[in-house]
Design a protein around this motif. Structure first.
Motif, PDB file in Angstrom:
ATOM      1  N   THR A   7      29.167  -5.981  22.449  1.00 50.53           N
ATOM      2  CA  THR A   7      28.515  -6.328  21.196  1.00 50.53           C
ATOM      3  C   THR A   7      27.045  -6.640  21.446  1.00 50.53           C
ATOM      4  OG1 THR A   7      29.166  -8.642  21.486  1.00 50.53           O
ATOM      5  CG2 THR A   7      30.622  -7.243  20.147  1.00 50.53           C
ATOM      6  N   PRO A   8      26.228  -6.397  20.425  1.00 50.26           N
ATOM      7  CA  PRO A   8      26.584  -5.788  19.150  1.00 50.26           C
ATOM      8  C   PRO A   8      26.742  -4.275  19.282  1.00 50.26           C
ATOM      9  CG  PRO A   8      24.229  -6.200  19.206  1.00 50.26           C
ATOM     10  CD  PRO A   8      24.795  -6.761  20.483  1.00 50.26           C
ATOM     11  N   THR A   9      27.599  -3.716  18.471  1.00 50.80           N
ATOM     12  CA  THR A   9      27.711  -2.270  18.307  1.00 50.80           C
ATOM     13  C   THR A   9      27.753  -2.000  16.808  1.00 50.80           C
ATOM     14  OG1 THR A   9      28.866  -1.900  20.401  1.00 50.80           O
ATOM     15  CG2 THR A   9      29.136  -0.217  18.695  1.00 50.80           C
TER      16      THR A   9
ATOM     17  N   VAL B 162      26.148   5.883  16.502  1.00 53.42           N
ATOM     18  CA  VAL B 162      26.561   4.572  16.999  1.00 53.42           C
ATOM     19  C   VAL B 162      25.365   3.958  17.701  1.00 53.42           C
ATOM     20  CG1 VAL B 162      28.116   3.323  18.546  1.00 53.42           C
ATOM     21  CG2 VAL B 162      28.947   5.341  17.303  1.00 53.42           C
ATOM     22  N   MET B 163      25.083   2.705  17.375  1.00 52.48           N
ATOM     23  CA  MET B 163      23.985   1.979  18.017  1.00 52.48           C
ATOM     24  C   MET B 163      24.605   0.916  18.913  1.00 52.48           C
ATOM     25  SD  MET B 163      20.745   0.195  16.204  1.00 52.48           S
ATOM     26  CE  MET B 163      19.915  -1.139  17.028  1.00 52.48           C
ATOM     27  N   PRO B 164      24.747   1.217  20.205  1.00 52.20           N
ATOM     28  CA  PRO B 164      25.385   0.271  21.121  1.00 52.20           C
ATOM     29  C   PRO B 164      24.372  -0.665  21.772  1.00 52.20           C
ATOM     30  CG  PRO B 164      25.078   2.358  22.214  1.00 52.20           C
ATOM     31  CD  PRO B 164      24.477   2.489  20.845  1.00 52.20           C
ATOM     32  N   GLY B 165      24.364  -1.908  21.349  1.00 54.50           N
ATOM     33  CA  GLY B 165      23.486  -2.873  21.994  1.00 54.50           C
ATOM     34  C   GLY B 165      22.410  -3.416  21.088  1.00 54.50           C
ATOM     35  N   ALA B 166      21.626  -4.326  21.659  1.00 49.08           N
ATOM     36  CA  ALA B 166      20.542  -4.989  20.944  1.00 49.08           C
ATOM     37  C   ALA B 166      19.233  -4.283  21.257  1.00 49.08           C
ATOM     38  CB  ALA B 166      20.471  -6.455  21.367  1.00 49.08           C
ATOM     39  N   PHE B 167      18.469  -4.012  20.220  1.00 48.13           N
ATOM     40  CA  PHE B 167      17.198  -3.327  20.378  1.00 48.13           C
ATOM     41  C   PHE B 167      16.114  -4.056  19.598  1.00 48.13           C
ATOM     42  CE2 PHE B 167      20.423  -0.171  21.202  1.00 48.13           C
ATOM     43  CZ  PHE B 167      19.935   0.480  22.311  1.00 48.13           C
ATOM     44  N   ALA B 168      14.880  -3.750  19.889  1.00 47.78           N
ATOM     45  CA  ALA B 168      13.750  -4.349  19.189  1.00 47.78           C
ATOM     46  C   ALA B 168      13.666  -3.806  17.766  1.00 47.78           C
ATOM     47  CB  ALA B 168      12.461  -4.068  19.953  1.00 47.78           C
ATOM     48  N   LEU B 169      12.779  -4.393  16.988  1.00 50.03           N
ATOM     49  CA  LEU B 169      12.627  -4.050  15.580  1.00 50.03           C
ATOM     50  C   LEU B 169      12.381  -2.560  15.351  1.00 50.03           C
ATOM     51  CD1 LEU B 169      12.292  -4.789  12.583  1.00 50.03           C
ATOM     52  CD2 LEU B 169       9.891  -5.308  13.100  1.00 50.03           C
ATOM     53  N   GLY B 170      11.440  -1.971  16.060  1.00 54.13           N
ATOM     54  CA  GLY B 170      11.099  -0.573  15.829  1.00 54.13           C
ATOM     55  C   GLY B 170      12.272   0.362  16.049  1.00 54.13           C
ATOM     56  N   THR B 171      12.981   0.185  17.144  1.00 47.80           N
ATOM     57  CA  THR B 171      14.136   1.035  17.449  1.00 47.80           C
ATOM     58  C   THR B 171      15.225   0.859  16.401  1.00 47.80           C
ATOM     59  OG1 THR B 171      13.645   0.800  19.798  1.00 47.80           O
ATOM     60  CG2 THR B 171      15.836   1.622  19.222  1.00 47.80           C
TER      61      THR B 171
END
Length: 194
Positions: A124-126, A147-156
């Protein structure tokens, strides 16, 4: 006079206070205004999302997830992202280790933790993004357009939500998400943010 001072103080605090992060629910998961509390019958959730002109998205989180906390404290509160999510997405939150019953798009009823295993969610997060129409018999993992696996910054994160909402995954050509994201980095603040 006291009323005027109270109003001025409240206005000052509102301007001076940082962006508000999500609150923690009894289950230990972060809660935002744009998350929906549903019966987790994803067929019904998909129909409701479509009726509202929004995209269904599923957030997997877990109690004590430091990356979920980072997203909820630093990324999701940013108005450019939170407003975009609220305007365009129907968000259903799931607990990676939860026992709440979920009905998959293929009709199978199972617990949140069993759904996570079925759909291949490992951490998580996913975030799973669903299309408006799902062929009969497909599960969430089979139907997901991204699918967005993980934590990313605002832009991504904003780029992923935008890329899915604009259905760029359907476009022919060479601009997959990574190329789209790279182009957006260049266009945003002359490449100063991610």
């Amino acid at each position: 006079m006291r009323a005027l001072i109270a109003v001025a103080t409240a206005a000052t605090l509102a301007v001076a206070s940082p962006l508000l992060a999500a609150t923690l629910g009894d289950d230990g998961l972060h809660k935002t205004d744009w998350m929906r509390d549903t019966f987790k019958d994803l067929r019904e959730d998909l129909a409701e999302a479509n009726a509202e002109g929004k995209r269904l998205v599923i957030f997997f989180e877990q109690r004590g997830c430091v990356y979920c906390t980072k997203m909820h404290e630093e990324v999701f509160p940013e108005p450019v992202l939170s407003d975009y999510i609220e305007e365009n997405y129907f968000v259903v939150q799931m607990n990676l280790h939860g026992d709440t019953e979920v009905t998959d798009l293929d009709g199978e009823a199972l617990s949140e933790k069993a759904a996570a295993r079925k759909w291949g969610i490992l951490f998580t997060p996913t975030i799973l993004f669903l299309p408006e129409e799902v062929p009969e018999g497909q599960s969430v993992s089979q139907a997901a357009v991204s699918v967005m696996p993980g934590a990313f910054a605002l832009g991504t994160t904003l780029d992923m939500f935008t890329w899915v909402n604009e259905k760029r995954y359907e476009l022919d050509g060479d601009e997959d998400f990574q190329r789209y994201h790279a182009r957006m980095i260049q266009e945003r603040d002359n490449g100063k943010t991610d």
